[in-house]
Design an enzyme around this catalytic site. Structure first.
Site, PDB file in Angstrom:
ATOM      1  N   GLU A 103       5.842  -2.559   2.344  1.00  7.64           N
ATOM      2  CA  GLU A 103       5.281  -2.822   1.021  1.00  7.64           C
ATOM      3  C   GLU A 103       6.328  -2.659  -0.080  1.00  7.64           C
ATOM      4  O   GLU A 103       6.376  -3.444  -1.015  1.00  7.64           O
ATOM      5  CB  GLU A 103       4.078  -1.921   0.742  1.00  7.64           C
ATOM      6  CG  GLU A 103       2.832  -2.309   1.534  1.00  7.64           C
ATOM      7  CD  GLU A 103       2.421  -3.751   1.318  1.00  7.64           C
ATOM      8  OE1 GLU A 103       2.681  -4.305   0.228  1.00  7.64           O
ATOM      9  OE2 GLU A 103       1.851  -4.345   2.236  1.00  7.64           O
TER      10      GLU A 103
ATOM     11  N   ASP B  34      -2.729  -8.442  -5.329  1.00  3.94           N
ATOM     12  CA  ASP B  34      -1.364  -8.886  -5.577  1.00  3.94           C
ATOM     13  C   ASP B  34      -1.418 -10.305  -6.133  1.00  3.94           C
ATOM     14  O   ASP B  34      -2.500 -10.835  -6.403  1.00  3.94           O
ATOM     15  CB  ASP B  34      -0.552  -8.841  -4.278  1.00  3.94           C
ATOM     16  CG  ASP B  34      -0.917  -9.996  -3.377  1.00  3.94           C
ATOM     17  OD1 ASP B  34      -2.087 -10.394  -3.361  1.00  3.94           O
ATOM     18  OD2 ASP B  34      -0.015 -10.523  -2.689  1.00  3.94           O
TER      19      ASP B  34
ATOM     20  N   TYR C  74      -1.195  -1.651  -6.883  1.00  3.24           N
ATOM     21  CA  TYR C  74      -1.211  -2.551  -5.735  1.00  3.24           C
ATOM     22  C   TYR C  74      -0.772  -1.843  -4.457  1.00  3.24           C
ATOM     23  O   TYR C  74      -1.463  -1.901  -3.430  1.00  3.24           O
ATOM     24  CB  TYR C  74      -0.314  -3.787  -5.962  1.00  3.24           C
ATOM     25  CG  TYR C  74       0.003  -4.423  -4.637  1.00  3.24           C
ATOM     26  CD1 TYR C  74      -0.955  -5.185  -3.979  1.00  3.24           C
ATOM     27  CD2 TYR C  74       1.212  -4.168  -3.991  1.00  3.24           C
ATOM     28  CE1 TYR C  74      -0.721  -5.696  -2.718  1.00  3.24           C
ATOM     29  CE2 TYR C  74       1.455  -4.673  -2.721  1.00  3.24           C
ATOM     30  CZ  TYR C  74       0.492  -5.436  -2.101  1.00  3.24           C
ATOM     31  OH  TYR C  74       0.719  -5.918  -0.848  1.00  3.24           O
TER      32      TYR C  74
END
Length: 294
Positions: free
Chosen positions: A40, A141, A123
């Site tokens: 991520e 996102d 996020y």
DNA sequence: AAGGCGTGGAG
DNA sequence: TCTCCAAGCCT
């Protein structure tokens, strides 16, 4: 696989994902929360294809947060290679240290605890909680914002930056069941990445084209405010990139003279170098030498 | 709360 | 070629 859910969008998207999901290392069931977290961070503004090799090397070298935390931050910056936005490497390193100090070396499964980690915003916290721990969160996102903008709102592109309305819309679109919600989060994101793309959406391949508000409206073109093109040539960003490239390539400290060679404008060069030092990406040493932070 | 922050592939 | 833009975060 059967899916039960409240919105007519859910089943087609979930079934599409069952068939079309990319095989990615951080999606392997054995990968674990740290793998999800590393991916991520790397995927923040960087495409999958470019992340892949750096991710593999990273996880081989630092299979746990403690492994990363034990090394100097400069090593993280070096291993970040050319993924861009190297402050992410620094923050990932700092997050690993925080995980060791505050969470016994285990990536926390709590959204608020995740949000407290350096480099983890709304996020990323939701993404880790959902992808790694199967929790029910709106994972919003740019892909998801685009899918929802088209399918539900009926416009070609989402707003330029995320809004509270985007979040509300995403929450309202979330399946009520936890496991299904987690599946929906990846699936809707993947749909945005592979089919409902920004430039040339592959509507012919879309599982929800018959319900898409944008398609049903005749696919009207984007008519919002103009998106500002980001110039790069000649910016401080470019200079920072060049300076850091030199420092990454050298194992030891580098004389300032070597840095001077990478950009002609002295004023801008000094400003960029000062910025890197202020950001903690570069460490100044005595006798006009510089290195990645130890 | 706009604007700064890298890099490179695709169309 | 050049423009767009790619799983955001922080101040």
């Amino acid at each position: 696989m059967l899916h039960q859910s409240g919105s007519p969008l859910h089943a087609p998207v979930l079934q599409w994902y069952d068939v079309n999901a990319r095989v990615l290392p951080w999606r392997d069931p054995s990968a674990g929360p740290w793998a999800v977290m590393v991916s991520e961070f790397m995927l923040q503004q960087t495409p999958v294809a470019r992340v892949l090799p750096a991710y593999q090397r990273w996880m081989e070298r630092w299979p746990t947060p403690a492994d990363l935390a034990a090394e100097p931050p400069g090593e993280a910056v070096r291993a970040w290679d050319r993924l861009g936005y190297p402050r992410r490497a620094l923050r990932l390193h700092a997050a690993a240290q925080a995980i060791v100090e505050r969470h016994g070396g285990e990536v926390p499964d709590d959204h608020a605890a995740l949000l407290d980690l350096p480099g983890v915003g709304t996020y990323t916290a939701a993404a880790i909680a959902s992808f790694a721990f199967g929790q029910r969160h709106a994972v919003v996102d740019t892909n998801v914002r685009r899918v929802l903008a088209r399918a539900i709102t009926g416009v070609a592109q989402p707003t330029i930056s995320p809004t509270a309305a985007d979040l509300r819309l995403a929450v309202s679109a979330l399946p009520s069941d936890e496991a299904t919600a987690a599946r929906w989060a990846v699936a809707s994101m993947e749909l945005g990445a592979l089919v409902c793309t920004a430039r040339t959406p592959r509507c012919a391949d879309c599982p929800i084209r018959s319900q898409c508000a944008w398609v049903l409206a005749g696919s009207p073109p984007y008519d919002g405010p103009p998106r500002k093109g980001q110039t790069y040539e000649g910016t401080d960003r470019q200079v920072r990139g060049r300076l850091l490239a030199v420092l990454r390539s050298e194992q030891d400290a580098v004389p300032k003279k070597a840095l001077d060679a990478c950009w002609p404008d002295q004023v801008q060069r000094e400003r960029a170098l000062d910025g890197l030092v202020a950001d903690g990406l570069v460490e100044p040493l005595p006798r006009n030498r510089y290195r990645l932070p130890a």
